[in-house]
Write a protein that holds these residues in place. Structure first.
Motif, PDB file in Angstrom:
ATOM      1  N   MET A 105      11.929  31.303  31.529  1.00  0.00           N
ATOM      2  CA  MET A 105      12.372  32.692  31.512  1.00  0.00           C
ATOM      3  C   MET A 105      13.871  32.725  31.804  1.00  0.00           C
ATOM      4  SD  MET A 105      11.297  35.622  34.210  1.00  0.00           S
ATOM      5  CE  MET A 105      10.862  37.164  33.509  1.00  0.00           C
ATOM      6  N   ASN A 106      14.605  33.289  30.891  1.00  0.00           N
ATOM      7  CA  ASN A 106      16.056  33.435  31.055  1.00  0.00           C
ATOM      8  C   ASN A 106      16.348  34.836  31.601  1.00  0.00           C
ATOM      9  OD1 ASN A 106      18.787  32.863  30.911  1.00  0.00           O
ATOM     10  ND2 ASN A 106      18.938  33.628  28.813  1.00  0.00           N
ATOM     11  N   ILE A 107      16.828  34.910  32.809  1.00  0.00           N
ATOM     12  CA  ILE A 107      17.086  36.200  33.454  1.00  0.00           C
ATOM     13  C   ILE A 107      18.569  36.532  33.347  1.00  0.00           C
ATOM     14  CG2 ILE A 107      17.029  37.473  35.630  1.00  0.00           C
ATOM     15  CD1 ILE A 107      14.646  35.710  36.435  1.00  0.00           C
ATOM     16  N   THR A 108      18.859  37.692  32.740  1.00  0.00           N
ATOM     17  CA  THR A 108      20.239  38.177  32.668  1.00  0.00           C
ATOM     18  C   THR A 108      20.385  39.583  33.254  1.00  0.00           C
ATOM     19  OG1 THR A 108      19.930  39.031  30.426  1.00  0.00           O
ATOM     20  CG2 THR A 108      20.788  36.785  30.616  1.00  0.00           C
ATOM     21  N   LYS A 109      19.244  40.306  33.363  1.00  0.00           N
ATOM     22  CA  LYS A 109      19.274  41.677  33.874  1.00  0.00           C
ATOM     23  C   LYS A 109      18.127  41.896  34.854  1.00  0.00           C
ATOM     24  CE  LYS A 109      19.901  45.036  30.941  1.00  0.00           C
ATOM     25  NZ  LYS A 109      19.736  45.925  29.785  1.00  0.00           N
ATOM     26  N   ILE A 110      18.496  42.276  36.084  1.00  0.00           N
ATOM     27  CA  ILE A 110      17.493  42.569  37.115  1.00  0.00           C
ATOM     28  C   ILE A 110      17.610  44.037  37.500  1.00  0.00           C
ATOM     29  CG2 ILE A 110      16.722  42.086  39.467  1.00  0.00           C
ATOM     30  CD1 ILE A 110      17.929  39.290  39.207  1.00  0.00           C
ATOM     31  N   LEU A 111      16.456  44.716  37.543  1.00  0.00           N
ATOM     32  CA  LEU A 111      16.404  46.100  38.005  1.00  0.00           C
ATOM     33  C   LEU A 111      15.883  46.114  39.438  1.00  0.00           C
ATOM     34  CD1 LEU A 111      16.704  49.133  37.356  1.00  0.00           C
ATOM     35  CD2 LEU A 111      14.301  49.101  36.638  1.00  0.00           C
ATOM     36  N   VAL A 112      16.608  46.803  40.325  1.00  0.00           N
ATOM     37  CA  VAL A 112      16.211  46.913  41.725  1.00  0.00           C
ATOM     38  C   VAL A 112      16.120  48.391  42.101  1.00  0.00           C
ATOM     39  CG1 VAL A 112      16.747  46.298  44.117  1.00  0.00           C
ATOM     40  CG2 VAL A 112      17.406  44.742  42.268  1.00  0.00           C
ATOM     41  N   PRO A 113      14.903  48.913  42.260  1.00  0.00           N
ATOM     42  CA  PRO A 113      14.767  50.270  42.772  1.00  0.00           C
ATOM     43  C   PRO A 113      15.237  50.307  44.230  1.00  0.00           C
ATOM     44  CG  PRO A 113      12.776  49.578  41.629  1.00  0.00           C
ATOM     45  CD  PRO A 113      13.624  48.356  41.821  1.00  0.00           C
ATOM     46  N   VAL A 114      16.122  51.229  44.550  1.00  0.00           N
ATOM     47  CA  VAL A 114      16.658  51.344  45.908  1.00  0.00           C
ATOM     48  C   VAL A 114      16.340  52.729  46.459  1.00  0.00           C
ATOM     49  CG1 VAL A 114      18.453  49.590  45.676  1.00  0.00           C
ATOM     50  CG2 VAL A 114      18.967  51.913  45.004  1.00  0.00           C
ATOM     51  N   ASP A 115      15.848  52.741  47.703  1.00  0.00           N
ATOM     52  CA  ASP A 115      15.490  54.014  48.323  1.00  0.00           C
ATOM     53  C   ASP A 115      15.985  54.134  49.757  1.00  0.00           C
ATOM     54  OD1 ASP A 115      13.800  52.358  49.763  1.00  0.00           O
ATOM     55  OD2 ASP A 115      11.963  53.083  48.803  1.00  0.00           O
ATOM     56  N   GLY A 116      16.767  53.154  50.194  1.00  0.00           N
ATOM     57  CA  GLY A 116      17.302  53.195  51.544  1.00  0.00           C
ATOM     58  C   GLY A 116      16.405  52.577  52.594  1.00  0.00           C
ATOM     59  N   SER A 117      15.215  52.133  52.216  1.00  0.00           N
ATOM     60  CA  SER A 117      14.282  51.526  53.171  1.00  0.00           C
ATOM     61  C   SER A 117      14.641  50.070  53.429  1.00  0.00           C
ATOM     62  CB  SER A 117      12.853  51.612  52.630  1.00  0.00           C
ATOM     63  OG  SER A 117      12.706  50.742  51.518  1.00  0.00           O
ATOM     64  N   PRO A 118      14.165  49.514  54.551  1.00  0.00           N
ATOM     65  CA  PRO A 118      14.405  48.092  54.817  1.00  0.00           C
ATOM     66  C   PRO A 118      13.849  47.173  53.717  1.00  0.00           C
ATOM     67  CG  PRO A 118      13.695  49.192  56.820  1.00  0.00           C
ATOM     68  CD  PRO A 118      13.534  50.184  55.695  1.00  0.00           C
ATOM     69  N   CYS A 119      12.676  47.494  53.174  1.00  0.00           N
ATOM     70  CA  CYS A 119      12.099  46.683  52.093  1.00  0.00           C
ATOM     71  C   CYS A 119      12.992  46.720  50.850  1.00  0.00           C
ATOM     72  CB  CYS A 119      10.698  47.173  51.722  1.00  0.00           C
ATOM     73  SG  CYS A 119       9.400  46.661  52.852  1.00  0.00           S
ATOM     74  N   SER A 120      13.531  47.874  50.558  1.00  0.00           N
ATOM     75  CA  SER A 120      14.434  48.031  49.417  1.00  0.00           C
ATOM     76  C   SER A 120      15.694  47.183  49.614  1.00  0.00           C
ATOM     77  CB  SER A 120      14.790  49.512  49.264  1.00  0.00           C
ATOM     78  OG  SER A 120      15.898  49.710  48.444  1.00  0.00           O
ATOM     79  N   ARG A 121      16.211  47.159  50.837  1.00  0.00           N
ATOM     80  CA  ARG A 121      17.399  46.367  51.147  1.00  0.00           C
ATOM     81  C   ARG A 121      17.102  44.873  50.978  1.00  0.00           C
ATOM     82  NH1 ARG A 121      22.891  46.148  53.163  1.00  0.00           N
ATOM     83  NH2 ARG A 121      22.786  48.386  53.323  1.00  0.00           N
ATOM     84  N   ARG A 122      15.925  44.443  51.423  1.00  0.00           N
ATOM     85  CA  ARG A 122      15.558  43.030  51.264  1.00  0.00           C
ATOM     86  C   ARG A 122      15.414  42.670  49.789  1.00  0.00           C
ATOM     87  NH1 ARG A 122      12.864  44.329  56.094  1.00  0.00           N
ATOM     88  NH2 ARG A 122      10.879  44.787  55.074  1.00  0.00           N
ATOM     89  N   ALA A 123      14.878  43.589  48.992  1.00  0.00           N
ATOM     90  CA  ALA A 123      14.756  43.348  47.551  1.00  0.00           C
ATOM     91  C   ALA A 123      16.138  43.193  46.916  1.00  0.00           C
ATOM     92  CB  ALA A 123      13.985  44.489  46.883  1.00  0.00           C
ATOM     93  N   LEU A 124      17.066  44.048  47.305  1.00  0.00           N
ATOM     94  CA  LEU A 124      18.435  43.948  46.789  1.00  0.00           C
ATOM     95  C   LEU A 124      19.062  42.621  47.198  1.00  0.00           C
ATOM     96  CD1 LEU A 124      20.915  45.165  45.370  1.00  0.00           C
ATOM     97  CD2 LEU A 124      21.522  46.213  47.568  1.00  0.00           C
ATOM     98  N   ASN A 125      18.885  42.226  48.449  1.00  0.00           N
ATOM     99  CA  ASN A 125      19.455  40.957  48.912  1.00  0.00           C
ATOM    100  C   ASN A 125      18.879  39.771  48.142  1.00  0.00           C
ATOM    101  OD1 ASN A 125      21.173  42.165  50.765  1.00  0.00           O
ATOM    102  ND2 ASN A 125      19.690  42.045  52.421  1.00  0.00           N
ATOM    103  N   LEU A 126      17.597  39.817  47.831  1.00  0.00           N
ATOM    104  CA  LEU A 126      16.983  38.745  47.048  1.00  0.00           C
ATOM    105  C   LEU A 126      17.574  38.723  45.633  1.00  0.00           C
ATOM    106  CD1 LEU A 126      14.992  36.450  46.632  1.00  0.00           C
ATOM    107  CD2 LEU A 126      13.247  38.168  46.079  1.00  0.00           C
TER     108      LEU A 126
END
Length: 136
Positions: free
Chosen positions: A1-22
């Motif tokens: 799988m060649n990844i060039t575009k990642i979508l990260v839903p952000v809502d201000g929650s700690p889980c959302s922040r961890r997803a962004l960091n990953l």
């Protein structure tokens, strides 16, 4: 799988922040672009003041995500939507814009969601034709 575009839903929650960091750690030093999406949740009964405050909050959340991404040298695009149910919006936007991967938090900012996988995450995992990575 060649990844060039990642979508990260952000809502201000700690889980959302961890997803962004990953997402940032996966994208760093690679040719991968991150797009943060925030879907404004407007209550059934709302005033213009509530709507305006929801938009301000959305912009603050997106600006924070953008700052974190740019601090690590990772390209970041932003999308704010208020067109309906968050799960449906995320799946539709991801498909329409041909993302390779969705990375999202398991729960949103609401305390009751602490008990189980969030309804938005559950919807996205169930309905997305794009791979979804859930971050706890």
């Amino acid at each position: 799988m060649n990844i060039t575009k990642i979508l990260v839903p952000v809502d201000g929650s700690p889980c959302s922040r961890r997803a962004l960091n990953l997402a940032i750690s996966l994208a760093k030093d690679k040719d991968i672009e991150i797009t943060g999406i925030h879907v404004i949740r407007i209550p059934m009964v709302y005033t213009n003041k509530i709507k305006k405050q929801a938009k301000i909050n959305a912009e603050l959340i997106i600006d924070d995500a953008s700052s974190v991404s740019k601090k690590h040298g990772v390209p970041f695009k932003a999308k704010i939507s208020s067109n309906g149910y968050a799960g449906k919006e995320i799946v539709q936007f991801a498909g329409d814009n041909k993302f390779d991967l969705i990375i999202m938090g398991s729960r949103g900012p609401h305390p009751i969601a602490e008990m189980f996988l969030g309804s938005v995450a559950n919807y996205v995992v169930t309905k997305s034709k794009i791979p979804v990575m859930i971050v706890k």
